[in-house]
Each structure stands twice: as C-alpha cells, then as structure tokens.
Design an enzyme around this catalytic site. Structure first.
Site, mmCIF file in Angstrom:
data_model
loop_
_atom_site.group_PDB
_atom_site.id
_atom_site.type_symbol
_atom_site.label_atom_id
_atom_site.label_comp_id
_atom_site.label_asym_id
_atom_site.label_seq_id
_atom_site.Cartn_x
_atom_site.Cartn_y
_atom_site.Cartn_z
ATOM 1 N N TRP A 1 -12.617 4.865 9.916
ATOM 2 C CA TRP A 1 -12.282 6.295 9.842
ATOM 3 C C TRP A 1 -13.423 7.177 10.345
ATOM 4 O O TRP A 1 -13.474 8.363 10.039
ATOM 5 C CB TRP A 1 -11.897 6.674 8.412
ATOM 6 C CG TRP A 1 -10.521 6.169 8.070
ATOM 7 C CD1 TRP A 1 -10.199 5.006 7.442
ATOM 8 C CD2 TRP A 1 -9.267 6.813 8.363
ATOM 9 N NE1 TRP A 1 -8.832 4.868 7.320
ATOM 10 C CE2 TRP A 1 -8.233 5.972 7.875
ATOM 11 C CE3 TRP A 1 -8.904 8.006 8.995
ATOM 12 C CZ2 TRP A 1 -6.882 6.290 7.996
ATOM 13 C CZ3 TRP A 1 -7.557 8.331 9.106
ATOM 14 C CH2 TRP A 1 -6.565 7.478 8.612
ATOM 15 N N ASP B 1 -11.067 5.847 4.212
ATOM 16 C CA ASP B 1 -12.102 5.224 3.387
ATOM 17 C C ASP B 1 -13.547 5.603 3.710
ATOM 18 O O ASP B 1 -14.289 6.014 2.834
ATOM 19 C CB ASP B 1 -11.994 3.700 3.490
ATOM 20 C CG ASP B 1 -10.616 3.169 3.141
ATOM 21 O OD1 ASP B 1 -9.683 3.966 2.949
ATOM 22 O OD2 ASP B 1 -10.481 1.937 3.061
ATOM 23 N N TRP C 1 0.862 -1.193 0.000
ATOM 24 C CA TRP C 1 0.000 0.000 0.000
ATOM 25 C C TRP C 1 0.892 1.234 0.000
ATOM 26 O O TRP C 1 1.921 1.264 0.689
ATOM 27 C CB TRP C 1 -0.902 0.026 1.233
ATOM 28 C CG TRP C 1 -2.303 -0.439 0.959
ATOM 29 C CD1 TRP C 1 -3.397 0.358 0.782
ATOM 30 C CD2 TRP C 1 -2.787 -1.788 0.833
ATOM 31 N NE1 TRP C 1 -4.518 -0.418 0.539
ATOM 32 C CE2 TRP C 1 -4.167 -1.727 0.565
ATOM 33 C CE3 TRP C 1 -2.175 -3.036 0.895
ATOM 34 C CZ2 TRP C 1 -4.956 -2.849 0.380
ATOM 35 C CZ3 TRP C 1 -2.946 -4.157 0.704
ATOM 36 C CH2 TRP C 1 -4.321 -4.068 0.452
ATOM 37 N N TRP D 1 0.733 4.817 0.919
ATOM 38 C CA TRP D 1 1.196 5.673 2.034
ATOM 39 C C TRP D 1 1.624 4.844 3.224
ATOM 40 O O TRP D 1 2.434 5.293 4.035
ATOM 41 C CB TRP D 1 0.222 6.802 2.356
ATOM 42 C CG TRP D 1 -1.117 6.537 2.983
ATOM 43 C CD1 TRP D 1 -1.912 5.448 2.816
ATOM 44 C CD2 TRP D 1 -1.825 7.428 3.868
ATOM 45 N NE1 TRP D 1 -3.078 5.604 3.532
ATOM 46 C CE2 TRP D 1 -3.065 6.819 4.183
ATOM 47 C CE3 TRP D 1 -1.558 8.673 4.412
ATOM 48 C CZ2 TRP D 1 -4.009 7.401 5.026
ATOM 49 C CZ3 TRP D 1 -2.503 9.273 5.246
ATOM 50 C CH2 TRP D 1 -3.708 8.646 5.552
ATOM 51 N N GLU E 1 -3.962 -1.400 13.965
ATOM 52 C CA GLU E 1 -4.217 -0.496 12.831
ATOM 53 C C GLU E 1 -4.558 0.914 13.343
ATOM 54 O O GLU E 1 -4.060 1.914 12.843
ATOM 55 C CB GLU E 1 -5.387 -1.074 12.019
ATOM 56 C CG GLU E 1 -5.682 -0.355 10.729
ATOM 57 C CD GLU E 1 -6.675 -1.129 9.869
ATOM 58 O OE1 GLU E 1 -7.266 -2.124 10.340
ATOM 59 O OE2 GLU E 1 -6.856 -0.735 8.699
HETATM 60 C C1 DGY Z 1 -9.237 -1.473 2.362
HETATM 61 O O1 DGY Z 1 -9.371 -2.412 1.590
HETATM 62 O O2 DGY Z 1 -9.840 -1.364 3.419
HETATM 63 C C2 DGY Z 1 -8.245 -0.437 2.045
HETATM 64 O O3 DGY Z 1 -8.272 0.611 2.952
HETATM 65 C C3 DGY Z 1 -8.398 0.103 0.649
HETATM 66 O O4 DGY Z 1 -7.253 0.798 0.383
#
Ligand code: DGY
Length: 438
Positions: free
Chosen positions: A366, A180, A44, A46, A409
C-alpha cells in the site's frame, strides 16, 4: 481505433471475462471466496463484498451467499470481523490462536475492515434489479433479512471507533483500514512497544516476494496491537481509551459515509420504521459535519489524523480522492488538481500513495501500487459529481493494467505490472462487474 483493432479488443475483453470467472471459481470455497489461495486462505471482509459484485454477473445466488456468509460471522457488538476463520490453514499467519477472538459464532480476527457492503447491496438491487430468481421481490426479502445486521455494524463504527462523536472514524489497527502498510501509519505506530510479542514466523513472505510486503518492523507492531486488543478481551471502550494506535482514516470515513447513504436508500425502499431511518440520517449528518476535519490545508488534500498526538499526515493517499464517493463535493476541484499532479508522475492511476513523496514505493503493497477496487470507488464518485473525464481515465487505466497483467492483487503504477498475490478474486470481480461492460 481501426475496425481490426476494435475487433481484437472486443475479443480480448471476452477472453478476460472468461478468465475472471475462472478466478472466482478457483477461489470459491462453497459459501465464501478466498482472496487468493494460500496467501489469504479465509474469508476477508471487504474482499468478499467486492467479490459479491463479480459473482452477481456469473451466479446471482452465489453473490447473495457470499454476503450472507460474511454477515453470519457478526459479533454481538455489531462488529463484522475483517477475517473469518472458517477452516484451519497453516499457510497464513496470524491465525485464530493469535487473535484470541471467539466473540462471534465463528473464530475471527478482532477488528473490522472498510464497510462497503451496504453500497454493494444497493448496487446489486436498486441499481441493477434482476428479474430472475425471485426478481425484485426476492431481492427485497433478502435485503430485509440482512438490513438489521448492516445497521448494527454501521452503528458499531460510530460507537466503537468514534466514541467522541467527531464525525470521522478512527482505526485501531493498520489492518482495519484495509491499507496495511500505508506510510500514514508509520509515525502513529512508531512508538508502539513490541517487546512482548515473542518469536513468530511469517508465512506471507514465503509466498510473495518480500520486497512487495510490509517490513518485519511493521509486522512487530501489527502483532503488538493484536496482543493489546486480545489482552483487553477486544473490549471496544478499553481499545478506544488505551490503544496506542488511534488514527482517523479518510478511507474508512468516506466508505462508511457512502454506505450510510446507501443503507438509508435501502431502508426507504424497504419501508423501514421512520425512527430507525431518522437515526441513520442523524449519523449521516454527523459525518457530513465532521468530514472537513480531515482537510489538511498544507497538504492541499484530505489526510489521516493521529488522534493520540493530534498530528495530521503530511501527504494524501488514494483514499483522499474518495470524498466524491462519500458524496462530499466542497473540495472536488482541489482534489482533481491534485489527481492531475499525481498523474504526471506515473502513467497508471491511481497509486495508493502520493508518487511525489520520498516514501512512495511502486511495488510495496500500500505504499504505491494501484488497487482495482479503490479505482472503482474513486471513479464511481468522480462520475457522480460530473468529473466524467477523470472517471473514464481511471477506468481505462484499470482496464489497461488488467489487459496487460491479468488479475493480480495490485499493479505497479509505473509499469502496470502485477504486484503481490496472483489469481486474485476482487480484481477479477471488478473486471466482471465494471470493466467487462465498457
Ligand atoms: C495481510 O495479512 O496481509 C492482510 O492484509 C491482513 O488483513
């Protein structure tokens, strides 16, 4: 603190450093690092940039490899994808067959992610030059080798995501923001027709409690946007003209403005061509001129803007506080007041969404949780503009959550407990590069 408590804290910090290193090693796939096994089994964008900061504390050569691997997946357009599919894995959906994005040297997603890499490179080189493995001269040669790629990527953001030259950057997909399921995206995404996406099977909710992940309704829209982009052959102009979701993101805008300033510093260090440096300066000026478009007087903070409807989001997010990180200082005192108001509603800083809003959910991705790398950016910016007390408070809050819950996370802003995936690379990297040295 008594001397016994101090010794105990020093011991816990040393143990955490070893654990953080272990997280990076466990997620290491040779030339790139997965965010965490199974849930995110590829590279990924960032995540890798922040992870390089952590690797630099353990193995500087490995940090460079992380960065070079990511940039090697750049598309001819300059876009650096948000996911690079270096292998085939069945624990993640959607994979390369859904994205239909074979424009670069490696199958990837068709969108990008917050461009923190130039800022990471500046930190690795100009702020902490190391004298080992080639020293400053070695660093200079390696920065020189990736400078064009970074410059082309930054230019891509302006051309593809700000084609009207507003000085603020739009995203074409909630995933592009890296944040997201932020409530900001709910209204702009609401009208997206997801009827054509067909049946699909999510894998994330098999690995993480569904109450911490986006809803199916959100995923339907994520997939409809992927389908639209793929149907356009990921053509930037077609996406800018026709993508239903086209929203100015204060997060990407702040991070790109900071990254442009850092790219300019790197370019000056390298002695790059004056015309090339002038074009970076012009991009910076355009963004400085545009930044205040995101100021929302009713919300008293910077908010996202739905460019299709012209509507501003009603509420701030953690990205509102990135203005100082972007070098934009006009609104600092109002933002600090806002941060202070947020802090009265949750003991751990900085929640990803306004804790006073009814859509705030402390454990859902988020929509509330605290993210260590966002805290790192907010705190860095606040320290730079003289708000040292708030910068320290955010740093200590981040450290307290990690001492309590390790390297997940993200964290609950109400309890400091882990949220989402565990054994997470960028959280460990932030410990190694920022909190370990406190
Ligand atoms: C996910 O799949 O949850 C990721 O954040 C997408 O980048």
């Amino acid at each position: 603190m008594s001397s016994v408590e101090e010794v105990d804290l020093a011991h816990r910090i040393a143990v955490m450093g070893q654990r953080a290193k272990r997280v990076l090693e466990d997620n290491d796939r040779g030339s790139y690092t997965v965010p965490t096994a199974k849930l995110y089994p590829f590279q990924w964008n960032w995540d890798s940039a922040f992870v390089a900061l952590g690797w630099a504390e353990v193995d500087r050569e490995r940090a460079w490899l992380e960065i070079e691997t990511l940039l090697s997946a750049q598309w001819p357009s300059g876009m650096v994808p948000h996911i690079v599919f270096w292998t085939r894995e069945d624990t993640y959906f959607p994979g390369p067959d859904t994205w239909r994005a074979e424009h670069g040297p490696q199958p990837s997603s068709g969108i990008s992610q917050p461009p923190v890499l130039a800022s990471v490179l500046r930190q690795l080189t100009l702020e902490h030059p190391h004298s080992s493995d080639g020293g400053v001269a070695g660093d200079k040669a390696r920065v020189a080798a990736v400078f064009d790629a970074l410059n082309r990527w930054h230019q891509w953001w302006h051309t593809a995501r700000d084609p009207k030259g507003l000085g603020v950057i739009a995203i074409s997909h909630p995933w592009e923001s890296g944040r997201d399921n932020l409530p900001d995206w709910d209204i702009p995404a609401a009208a997206i027709d997801a009827s054509g996406i067909g049946p699909y099977e999510r894998r994330d909710t098999e690995l993480v409690d569904a109450s911490m992940r986006p809803h199916k309704h959100d995923y339907d829209r994520y997939l409809a946007l992927v389908k639209f982009g793929a149907d356009q052959g990921w053509d930037d102009a077609a996406i800018a003209a026709g993508n239903e979701f086209w929203v100015v993101d204060p997060g990407i805008t702040a991070i790109l403005l900071r990254a442009e300033r850092d790219l300019l510093k790197l370019g000056l260090w390298l002695g790059r061509d004056a015309d090339e440096l002038a074009s970076i300066s012009l991009r910076i000026e355009r963004m400085e001129g545009g930044y205040d478009r995101m100021w929302n007087p009713e919300a008293g903070t910077y908010t996202s803007i739905d460019l299709r409807s012209g509507d501003y989001a009603s509420t701030g997010t953690s990205a509102s506080f990135l203005a100082a990180y972007a070098g934009v200082t006009e609104r600092t005192s109002a933002l600090v007041d806002e941060l202070s108001a947020w802090s009265e509603h949750c003991p751990f800083l900085v929640p990803s969404f306004d804790p006073r809003d009814s859509r705030f959910e402390p454990n859902r991705y988020w929509r509330g949780p605290v993210w260590a790398m966002v805290n790192y950016m907010i705190s860095t910016g606040l320290a730079e503009v003289g708000e040292g007390e708030w910068a320290d408070r955010i740093r200590l809050s981040t450290r307290e959550m990690m001492l309590q819950s390790g390297f997940p996370e993200s964290f609950s802003p109400t309890t400091g407990e882990s949220v989402g995936g565990l054994h997470f690379a960028w959280t460990a990297a932030i410990w190694l590069s920022w909190l370990n040295r406190m």
